[in-house]
Design an enzyme around this catalytic site. Structure first.
Site, PDB file in Angstrom:
ATOM      1  CD  GLU A 165      -4.555   0.901   2.026  1.00 29.87           C
ATOM      2  OE1 GLU A 165      -4.263   1.634   2.637  1.00 29.87           O
ATOM      3  OE2 GLU A 165      -3.714  -0.002   1.713  1.00 29.87           O
ATOM      4  CD  GLU A 270      -0.853  -4.128  -1.104  1.00 27.30           C
ATOM      5  OE1 GLU A 270      -0.517  -4.056   0.260  1.00 27.30           O
ATOM      6  OE2 GLU A 270      -0.974  -3.155  -1.624  1.00 27.30           O
TER       7      GLU A 270
HETATM    8  O1  G3I Z   1      12.180   6.836   1.819  1.00 28.89           O
HETATM    9  C1  G3I Z   1      12.419   6.936   3.476  1.00 28.89           C
HETATM   10  C2  G3I Z   1      13.819   7.154   3.662  1.00 28.89           C
HETATM   11  O2  G3I Z   1      14.439   8.341   2.834  1.00 28.89           O
HETATM   12  C3  G3I Z   1      14.157   6.885   5.142  1.00 28.89           C
HETATM   13  O3  G3I Z   1      15.565   6.689   5.200  1.00 28.89           O
HETATM   14  C4  G3I Z   1      13.533   5.871   5.452  1.00 28.89           C
HETATM   15  C5  G3I Z   1      13.992   5.671   7.185  1.00 28.89           C
HETATM   16  O4  G3I Z   1      12.775   4.760   7.673  1.00 28.89           O
HETATM   17  O5  G3I Z   1      12.231   5.943   5.500  1.00 28.89           O
HETATM   18  C6  G3I Z   1      11.877   5.741   4.162  1.00 28.89           C
HETATM   19  O6  G3I Z   1      10.571   5.473   3.974  1.00 28.89           O
HETATM   20  C7  G3I Z   1      10.045   4.476   4.288  1.00 28.89           C
HETATM   21  C8  G3I Z   1       9.445   3.889   2.846  1.00 28.89           C
HETATM   22  O7  G3I Z   1       8.496   2.792   2.987  1.00 28.89           O
HETATM   23  C9  G3I Z   1      10.136   3.654   1.907  1.00 28.89           C
HETATM   24  O8  G3I Z   1      11.031   2.728   2.000  1.00 28.89           O
HETATM   25  C10 G3I Z   1       8.697   4.744   5.003  1.00 28.89           C
HETATM   26  O9  G3I Z   1       9.389   4.886   6.566  1.00 28.89           O
HETATM   27  C11 G3I Z   1       8.043   3.454   5.414  1.00 28.89           C
HETATM   28  O10 G3I Z   1       6.904   3.882   6.098  1.00 28.89           O
HETATM   29  C12 G3I Z   1       7.603   3.063   4.070  1.00 28.89           C
HETATM   30  O11 G3I Z   1       6.642   1.957   4.216  1.00 28.89           O
HETATM   31  C13 G3I Z   1       5.785   1.321   3.001  1.00 28.89           C
HETATM   32  C14 G3I Z   1       4.522   1.360   3.532  1.00 28.89           C
HETATM   33  O12 G3I Z   1       3.560   1.057   2.548  1.00 28.89           O
HETATM   34  C15 G3I Z   1       4.209   2.855   3.855  1.00 28.89           C
HETATM   35  O13 G3I Z   1       2.672   3.358   3.434  1.00 28.89           O
HETATM   36  C16 G3I Z   1       6.251  -0.093   2.977  1.00 28.89           C
HETATM   37  O14 G3I Z   1       7.605  -0.068   2.692  1.00 28.89           O
HETATM   38  C17 G3I Z   1       5.430  -0.601   1.912  1.00 28.89           C
HETATM   39  O15 G3I Z   1       5.498  -1.997   1.775  1.00 28.89           O
HETATM   40  C18 G3I Z   1       3.996  -0.517   2.253  1.00 28.89           C
HETATM   41  O16 G3I Z   1       2.972  -0.846   1.267  1.00 28.89           O
HETATM   42  C19 G3I Z   1       1.656  -0.913   1.512  1.00 28.89           C
HETATM   43  C20 G3I Z   1       1.029  -0.702   0.044  1.00 28.89           C
HETATM   44  O17 G3I Z   1       1.462   0.225  -0.508  1.00 28.89           O
HETATM   45  C21 G3I Z   1      -0.541  -0.511   0.262  1.00 28.89           C
HETATM   46  N1  G3I Z   1      -1.253  -1.547   1.137  1.00 28.89           N
HETATM   47  C22 G3I Z   1      -0.432  -1.757   2.363  1.00 28.89           C
HETATM   48  C23 G3I Z   1       1.240  -1.959   2.204  1.00 28.89           C
HETATM   49  C24 G3I Z   1       1.832  -2.426   3.425  1.00 28.89           C
HETATM   50  O18 G3I Z   1       1.657  -1.227   4.418  1.00 28.89           O
END
Ligand code: G3I
Length: 383
Positions: A165, A270
């Site tokens: 990105e 994705e």
């Molecule tokens: O790790 C913490 C955890 O400690 C906490 O308890 C929990 C509570 O909400 O949050 C956890 O972190 C989360 C993390 O995923 C791991 O599960 C974040 O809140 C959450 O925002 C994060 O979201 C990820 C996102 O990327 C963040 O940028 C999604 O799972 C993941 O599917 C998403 O993937 C991205 C690709 O990498 C790039 N392209 C877009 C795609 C979708 O957003």
């Protein structure tokens, strides 16, 4: 019906193992209806996996991935904040388990992602006084991170989303901390370091919204710049966080053709299809977007109405017709998750919704969209 066929093969195998298989010629066991069997001759089919799946805690999810997919991508486990939370601290526990899960199952293992502006700790971009780090400092940190991570999995991770990105929606370089501190050449440097760490690994550029003409032009220009500089760019990943009515199929078609014409692989990296009402104007996957929860934005908390289920199946069929038309260029199609239960789409851009974006439902059962994809694959194979 397909679910019954999926279940039939293990049952027959169990009979055979128990010594109960008939001695006389019997009809051949049905081939399990799997995505990898149906599509594997055309391109790899993969899924993004979370820690529950690759650790095996989600046993059904892990089994489904091994049965259905030929490639895996880590949803979060190889991002900078997971691997390298503090300057001198690397934590490879989850990442090692992810790589072992994919390798043990004989799958093509993808690394996601080395250089991104999200899920990267603040210290990476700051000096000890909290001011922006210097160009030299940030380059040194990026080099150390890439050499350490790619070097650790050399020969085991087959391809890396090196830069994620880096483009803004208008096709110019996104004004991320990487670009602001290092300059546009941060992309080229990241690829050089990844190639240095594992010369045999495939190196990809990955982004969303690439059907948008301006952003697509930016991606083509970026790829040309890298190739002209001698960077071994192996492929471009188009994320495809899609909806029932976006992006336009013709735009998707011409985008894949434009990337294929560069002589690099095209990967759908994705894939998912959002069926819920739009809560924000933007499509794509800007993870910083947020919208407040409202009942009308979450219309199907219990079950998806059949009309929408069928619309989803038709949409997936249309998408796979496009991918299959370009099977010389498309090298992999990866879904962003395994079942609807795990999808990030349940929490973006509105937290706590019930979305239905994938091919397997919350219990891991194939949905009509799964059958639709298999039907399209069969039709593309000819009579
Ligand atoms: O790790 C913490 C955890 O400690 C906490 O308890 C929990 C509570 O909400 O949050 C956890 O972190 C989360 C993390 O995923 C791991 O599960 C974040 O809140 C959450 O925002 C994060 O979201 C990820 C996102 O990327 C963040 O940028 C999604 O799972 C993941 O599917 C998403 O993937 C991205 C690709 O990498 C790039 N392209 C877009 C795609 C979708 O957003």
């Amino acid at each position: 019906m397909r679910a019954a066929r999926v279940a039939a093969a293990p049952a027959l195998a169990a009979l055979a193992l128990a010594g109960c298989a008939p001695r006389r010629a019997s009809p051949p066991a049905p081939v399990p209806a799997t995505l990898k069997a149906a599509l594997g001759g055309r391109f790899l089919v993969g899924a993004a996996v979370n820690a529950e799946v690759f650790s095996g805690r989600d046993t059904a999810g892990a089994r489904l991935v091994r049965e259905q997919f030929g490639s895996v991508t880590p949803e979060n486990a190889l991002k900078w904040e997971s691997l390298h939370p503090r300057p001198a601290v690397y934590d490879f526990d989850a990442a090692d388990r992810y790589v072992a899960f994919g390798r043990d199952a004989g799958m093509f293992v993808v690394g996601h992602t080395l250089v991104w502006h999200n899920q990267t700790p603040r210290w990476v971009f700051e000096d000890s006084a909290g001011r922006p780090a210097s160009r030299d400092t940030l380059i040194a940190r990026m080099r150390d991170h890439i050499l350490t991570v790619v070097g650790r999995y050399r020969g085991r991770v087959g391809g890396w989303d090196v830069v994620n990105e880096a483009l803004a929606d208008d096709g110019t370089m996104r004004r991320s901390p990487w670009q602001q501190i290092i300059g546009d050449d941060f992309v080229e440097l990241a690829f050089r370091y990844a190639h240095e760490a594992d010369p045999a690994a495939e190196l990809y550029y990955n982004d969303y919204g690439l059907e948008n003409a301006a952003k697509r032009a930016g991606a083509v220009a970026l790829a040309r710049r890298l190739l002209a500089a001698g960077i071994p760019l192996a492929g471009i990943g188009s994320q495809e966080h899609d909806g029932l009515d976006y992006p336009d199929l013709a735009a998707m078609d011409s985008t894949i053709a434009a990337f294929g014409a560069l002589g690099v692989k095209v990967m759908i990296t994705e894939l998912d299809v959002d069926v819920l009402p739009r809560a924000v104007r933007q499509t794509g996957a800007d993870v910083t977007l947020r919208a407040a929860a409202r009942a009308e934005l979450n219309p199907w908390p219990d079950a998806l109405p059949d009309s929408v289920q069928q619309a989803l199946a038709r949409r997936y069929a249309d998408l796979f017709r496009v991918f299959l038309r370009h099977r010389g260029d498309v090298a992999r199609v990866t879904f962003w998750g395994v079942t609807d239960r795990d999808s990030w789409k349940n929490n973006w851009p509105v937290p706590g919704r019930t979305n239905y974006p994938l091919l397997f439902d919350r219990q891991g059962r194939p949905k009509p969209a799964f059958d639709a994809v298999l039907d399209v694959a069969r039709a593309a194979a000819g009579p």
